[in-house]
Design a protein around this motif. Structure first.
Motif, PDB file in Angstrom:
ATOM      1  N   CYS A  69      39.483  41.149  31.899  1.00  0.00           N
ATOM      2  CA  CYS A  69      40.298  41.338  32.689  1.00  0.00           C
ATOM      3  C   CYS A  69      41.172  40.722  34.365  1.00  0.00           C
ATOM      4  O   CYS A  69      40.670  39.747  34.636  1.00  0.00           O
TER       5      CYS A  69
ATOM      6  N   GLN B 114      39.907  49.479  36.759  1.00  0.00           N
ATOM      7  CA  GLN B 114      39.360  49.671  38.699  1.00  0.00           C
ATOM      8  C   GLN B 114      38.933  51.400  37.429  1.00  0.00           C
ATOM      9  O   GLN B 114      38.201  52.487  37.977  1.00  0.00           O
ATOM     10  N   ALA B 115      40.344  52.087  36.683  1.00  0.00           N
ATOM     11  CA  ALA B 115      39.813  53.568  36.022  1.00  0.00           C
ATOM     12  C   ALA B 115      38.622  53.903  35.070  1.00  0.00           C
ATOM     13  O   ALA B 115      37.119  54.912  35.484  1.00  0.00           O
TER      14      ALA B 115
ATOM     15  N   ASP C 175      47.120  41.087  36.997  1.00  0.00           N
ATOM     16  CA  ASP C 175      47.679  42.067  36.576  1.00  0.00           C
ATOM     17  C   ASP C 175      47.240  43.804  37.218  1.00  0.00           C
ATOM     18  O   ASP C 175      46.328  44.088  36.634  1.00  0.00           O
ATOM     19  N   PRO C 176      48.548  43.983  37.307  1.00  0.00           N
ATOM     20  CA  PRO C 176      48.863  45.269  38.222  1.00  0.00           C
ATOM     21  C   PRO C 176      47.925  46.840  37.512  1.00  0.00           C
ATOM     22  O   PRO C 176      46.891  47.020  37.428  1.00  0.00           O
ATOM     23  N   THR C 177      48.122  46.701  35.955  1.00  0.00           N
ATOM     24  CA  THR C 177      48.065  47.204  34.277  1.00  0.00           C
ATOM     25  C   THR C 177      46.970  47.398  34.385  1.00  0.00           C
ATOM     26  O   THR C 177      46.413  47.857  33.690  1.00  0.00           O
TER      27      THR C 177
ATOM     28  N   HIS D 278      35.724  53.505  38.109  1.00  0.00           N
ATOM     29  CA  HIS D 278      35.195  54.534  39.188  1.00  0.00           C
ATOM     30  C   HIS D 278      33.970  55.388  38.205  1.00  0.00           C
ATOM     31  O   HIS D 278      33.953  56.523  38.969  1.00  0.00           O
TER      32      HIS D 278
ATOM     33  N   GLN E 145      37.314  44.162  45.399  1.00  0.00           N
ATOM     34  CA  GLN E 145      37.592  45.397  45.362  1.00  0.00           C
ATOM     35  C   GLN E 145      38.106  46.498  44.285  1.00  0.00           C
ATOM     36  O   GLN E 145      37.797  47.781  44.382  1.00  0.00           O
ATOM     37  N   LEU E 146      37.106  45.229  42.960  1.00  0.00           N
ATOM     38  CA  LEU E 146      36.882  46.679  41.532  1.00  0.00           C
ATOM     39  C   LEU E 146      35.647  47.328  42.011  1.00  0.00           C
ATOM     40  O   LEU E 146      35.366  48.190  41.260  1.00  0.00           O
TER      41      LEU E 146
ATOM     42  N   ARG F   9      44.314  45.447  35.690  1.00  0.00           N
ATOM     43  CA  ARG F   9      43.209  45.980  37.242  1.00  0.00           C
ATOM     44  C   ARG F   9      43.287  47.420  37.287  1.00  0.00           C
ATOM     45  O   ARG F   9      42.011  48.275  37.625  1.00  0.00           O
ATOM     46  N   ASP F  10      44.136  48.438  36.926  1.00  0.00           N
ATOM     47  CA  ASP F  10      44.100  49.593  36.652  1.00  0.00           C
ATOM     48  C   ASP F  10      42.947  50.220  35.769  1.00  0.00           C
ATOM     49  O   ASP F  10      42.713  50.945  36.835  1.00  0.00           O
ATOM     50  N   GLU F  11      43.602  49.735  34.625  1.00  0.00           N
ATOM     51  CA  GLU F  11      42.646  50.406  33.602  1.00  0.00           C
ATOM     52  C   GLU F  11      41.311  49.921  33.854  1.00  0.00           C
ATOM     53  O   GLU F  11      40.445  50.891  33.986  1.00  0.00           O
TER      54      GLU F  11
END
Length: 325
Positions: free
Chosen positions: A206, A218-219, A210-212, A222, A250-251, A214-216
């Motif tokens: 990862c 993170q989900a 890269d916001p995309t 989590h 942060q993740l 990172r969000d994947e």
């Protein structure tokens, strides 16, 4: 030669017990994390055969601190962190350099080995090419050799060859390998298996900037709710490494698993990154050979690497058999 084991809440406390019991001539035989918490140190001392000449404390202490200072400079430790380490090491200047430097590490750098038992799954994260898959294979090999119930999950279904590499390891080890792409499915599977099995999760590399991507990630982390461990190659540029480590923290990452230590000659950037990010140093991969287990890091081990790198490598590193460590 007499041997004795000492237990303390920290490495510094255990080392004080060694010094009180055996004096300045104690030889540290082994250190390890204790199953009940804290640190256990095994030390030895030669039985005296006659009068021993004393060495002036100040002179010996100054020599030890000079050795520690030279090592910190040679490895490229940031000045601010080096000053903190030296300030603590000075309190142990009557000991040998390894103990003095280890005391500094114990006071200012967090250490926590990757757990080797359930219930929490171990989720490896990191940038592309950081050595996660090989680290997963090493953790799986160690668990398999101890006959621990084990399941490996990979969510890295995009990278060319990623699943094939892990599949080959799984077939040799005769362990279950599950390929899961969707975050909720991975979480449900982990929830069902984690109580009775050590669950190792290999994620896709990862780019945390890269916001995309990172969000994947993170989900995924989590939903899984495991021990999030960042794989990081030794020898990264300090500033790049700090930013990467902070982003993965942060993740949810709490630990650093060091890879490619066999080709590293300086560990200053690793210390700088750990000190700035707050991530605990966990384990170290010293070889591309999957049968060579990850080395749990503690203050004594790291101090020996920095003060006696050639000796440690000769005893612990097997010849390389691949391209990634």
């Amino acid at each position: 030669m007499r041997l004795k084991s000492f237990h303390g809440a920290t490495i510094s406390e255990a080392m004080r017990q060694v010094r009180d019991a055996f004096g300045d001539d104690a030889i540290i035989v082994a250190t390890r994390d204790d199953d009940q918490g804290g640190v256990r140190v095994t030390a030895a001392v030669d039985e005296p055969t006659g009068p021993v000449a004393s060495v002036p404390e100040a002179e010996g202490g100054e020599d030890i601190i000079e050795q520690v200072s030279d090592a910190l400079f040679r490895h490229g430790v940031h000045a601010g962190l080096a000053e903190k380490l030296l300030a603590t090491a000075t309190n142990f200047a009557e000991d040998d350099p390894v103990i003095a430097l280890a005391a500094g590490f114990d006071a200012h750098i967090p250490f926590r080995a990757v757990p080797s038992a359930p219930p929490l799954p171990i989720v490896l994260v990191g940038p592309p090419g950081s050595g996660k898959t090989l680290a997963i294979a090493k953790l799986a090999t160690a668990a398999r050799l101890k006959n621990k119930p084990l399941v490996v999950i990979t969510t890295d279904l995009v990278r060319a060859g990623g699943v094939d590499q892990l599949t080959a390891y799984a077939n040799v080890l005769k362990i279950r390998l599950l390929e899961i792409e969707e975050a909720q499915a991975a979480a449900d599977t982990v929830a069902e298996l984690a109580a009775q099995n050590l669950v190792l999760v290999d994620t896709a590399g990862c780019n945390p900037f890269d916001p995309t991507a990172r969000d994947e990630l993170q989900a995924l982390v989590h939903k899984i709710k495991g021990d999030i461990v960042m794989a990081m190659p030794c020898g990264l540029d300090t500033e790049d490494g700090i930013e990467l480590a902070q982003a993965f923290r942060q993740l949810g990452a709490t630990q650093l698993l060091l890879t490619r230590a066999d080709v590293a000659r300086r560990f200053g950037s690793t210390l700088n990154i750990a000190g700035a990010s707050g991530l605990a140093l966990a384990n170290m991969s010293q070889s591309a050979n999957v049968t060579m287990p990850l080395l749990p890091l503690n203050p004594i081990t790291l101090a020996r690497f920095m003060l006696e790198p050639r000796q440690v490598q000769q005893h612990n590193v097997l010849p390389q058999t691949g391209t990634h460590a």
